[in-house]
Motif scaffolding. Sequence first.
Motif, PDB file in Angstrom:
ATOM      1  N   HIS A   1      -8.960  -0.362  -6.963  1.00 37.87           N
ATOM      2  CA  HIS A   1     -10.329  -0.002  -7.335  1.00 37.87           C
ATOM      3  C   HIS A   1     -10.777  -0.750  -8.591  1.00 37.87           C
ATOM      4  O   HIS A   1     -11.921  -1.183  -8.699  1.00 37.87           O
ATOM      5  CB  HIS A   1     -10.458   1.502  -7.547  1.00 37.87           C
ATOM      6  N   THR A   2      -9.863  -0.905  -9.527  1.00 40.43           N
ATOM      7  CA  THR A   2     -10.188  -1.642 -10.748  1.00 40.43           C
ATOM      8  C   THR A   2     -10.520  -3.093 -10.421  1.00 40.43           C
ATOM      9  O   THR A   2     -11.509  -3.638 -10.921  1.00 40.43           O
ATOM     10  CB  THR A   2      -9.014  -1.580 -11.750  1.00 40.43           C
ATOM     11  N   ALA A   3      -9.727  -3.705  -9.561  1.00 44.02           N
ATOM     12  CA  ALA A   3      -9.984  -5.095  -9.169  1.00 44.02           C
ATOM     13  C   ALA A   3     -11.350  -5.221  -8.505  1.00 44.02           C
ATOM     14  O   ALA A   3     -12.127  -6.124  -8.812  1.00 44.02           O
ATOM     15  CB  ALA A   3      -8.884  -5.589  -8.234  1.00 44.02           C
ATOM     16  N   ALA A   4     -11.671  -4.291  -7.603  1.00 41.87           N
ATOM     17  CA  ALA A   4     -12.974  -4.322  -6.930  1.00 41.87           C
ATOM     18  C   ALA A   4     -14.103  -4.158  -7.944  1.00 41.87           C
ATOM     19  O   ALA A   4     -15.103  -4.881  -7.900  1.00 41.87           O
ATOM     20  CB  ALA A   4     -13.051  -3.226  -5.870  1.00 41.87           C
ATOM     21  N   SER A   5     -13.942  -3.227  -8.856  1.00 39.62           N
ATOM     22  CA  SER A   5     -14.972  -2.982  -9.875  1.00 39.62           C
ATOM     23  C   SER A   5     -15.195  -4.208 -10.754  1.00 39.62           C
ATOM     24  O   SER A   5     -16.345  -4.553 -11.074  1.00 39.62           O
ATOM     25  CB  SER A   5     -14.566  -1.800 -10.764  1.00 39.62           C
ATOM     26  N   LEU A   6     -14.114  -4.872 -11.134  1.00 37.89           N
ATOM     27  CA  LEU A   6     -14.235  -6.062 -11.976  1.00 37.89           C
ATOM     28  C   LEU A   6     -14.894  -7.208 -11.217  1.00 37.89           C
ATOM     29  O   LEU A   6     -15.705  -7.949 -11.782  1.00 37.89           O
ATOM     30  CB  LEU A   6     -12.859  -6.483 -12.496  1.00 37.89           C
TER      31      LEU A   6
ATOM     32  N   ASP B   1     -19.888   0.727   1.436  1.00 36.60           N
ATOM     33  CA  ASP B   1     -19.778   2.188   1.508  1.00 36.60           C
ATOM     34  C   ASP B   1     -18.884   2.734   0.397  1.00 36.60           C
ATOM     35  O   ASP B   1     -19.145   3.793  -0.154  1.00 36.60           O
ATOM     36  CB  ASP B   1     -19.231   2.634   2.866  1.00 36.60           C
ATOM     37  N   HIS B   2     -17.836   1.989   0.055  1.00 37.15           N
ATOM     38  CA  HIS B   2     -16.912   2.436  -0.988  1.00 37.15           C
ATOM     39  C   HIS B   2     -17.400   2.115  -2.399  1.00 37.15           C
ATOM     40  O   HIS B   2     -17.186   2.895  -3.327  1.00 37.15           O
ATOM     41  CB  HIS B   2     -15.533   1.783  -0.795  1.00 37.15           C
ATOM     42  N   TYR B   3     -18.012   0.956  -2.574  1.00 34.95           N
ATOM     43  CA  TYR B   3     -18.305   0.464  -3.922  1.00 34.95           C
ATOM     44  C   TYR B   3     -19.784   0.221  -4.198  1.00 34.95           C
ATOM     45  O   TYR B   3     -20.136  -0.287  -5.256  1.00 34.95           O
ATOM     46  CB  TYR B   3     -17.521  -0.832  -4.178  1.00 34.95           C
ATOM     47  N   GLY B   4     -20.656   0.579  -3.266  1.00 30.00           N
ATOM     48  CA  GLY B   4     -22.086   0.334  -3.430  1.00 30.00           C
ATOM     49  C   GLY B   4     -22.669   0.978  -4.673  1.00 30.00           C
ATOM     50  O   GLY B   4     -23.594   0.448  -5.283  1.00 30.00           O
ATOM     51  N   HIS B   5     -22.104   2.115  -5.080  1.00 24.57           N
ATOM     52  CA  HIS B   5     -22.619   2.797  -6.272  1.00 24.57           C
ATOM     53  C   HIS B   5     -22.389   2.002  -7.554  1.00 24.57           C
ATOM     54  O   HIS B   5     -23.015   2.274  -8.573  1.00 24.57           O
ATOM     55  CB  HIS B   5     -21.973   4.182  -6.405  1.00 24.57           C
ATOM     56  N   LEU B   6     -21.533   1.003  -7.510  1.00 21.98           N
ATOM     57  CA  LEU B   6     -21.263   0.195  -8.700  1.00 21.98           C
ATOM     58  C   LEU B   6     -22.280  -0.924  -8.908  1.00 21.98           C
ATOM     59  O   LEU B   6     -22.308  -1.539  -9.968  1.00 21.98           O
ATOM     60  CB  LEU B   6     -19.858  -0.410  -8.618  1.00 21.98           C
ATOM     61  N   TYR B   7     -23.079  -1.187  -7.887  1.00 20.27           N
ATOM     62  CA  TYR B   7     -24.103  -2.220  -8.022  1.00 20.27           C
ATOM     63  C   TYR B   7     -25.285  -1.657  -8.791  1.00 20.27           C
ATOM     64  O   TYR B   7     -25.685  -0.512  -8.565  1.00 20.27           O
ATOM     65  CB  TYR B   7     -24.554  -2.728  -6.643  1.00 20.27           C
ATOM     66  N   PRO B   8     -25.856  -2.449  -9.697  1.00 23.88           N
ATOM     67  CA  PRO B   8     -26.976  -1.940 -10.490  1.00 23.88           C
ATOM     68  C   PRO B   8     -28.196  -1.693  -9.608  1.00 23.88           C
ATOM     69  O   PRO B   8     -28.410  -2.389  -8.618  1.00 23.88           O
ATOM     70  CB  PRO B   8     -27.245  -3.060 -11.500  1.00 23.88           C
TER      71      PRO B   8
END
Length: 124
Positions: free
Chosen positions: A57-62, A87-94
Amino acid sequence: MSLINGRPLMPPTATGWYWKAVGRLRGPDPDEDINEAEAALYESKRFPRVTAHQLRHTAASLMIADGAHIKTIQKQLGHKSATVTLDHYGHLYPDDLDDIAARMGVRFRRGCGKPCGENAGTTR
């Protein structure tokens, strides 16, 4: 699915190399005869217990924070589709709706009087 030598990549076990490496980074457990405040202070300065899943998850976020293309992230994580990744990481996009609206407004004002896209030549 990720493969190594034709076999599925398995998560690390409690006795495997990953947890041994984390254990070395964390250092020895505190003595049992220290009080609760000392134990809390000692724990706060130790390397955290990080799971392989947390590292993923950290790698994806970075990658997202650095502006990597969604297809690149999808491939790196081994997801079947970019939809799964979003679906998993869309919330991290501004949320850039205001920025997009402003840029579209500028284009619209610059392009006044010129036909554009599907609306070219239409009248009302």
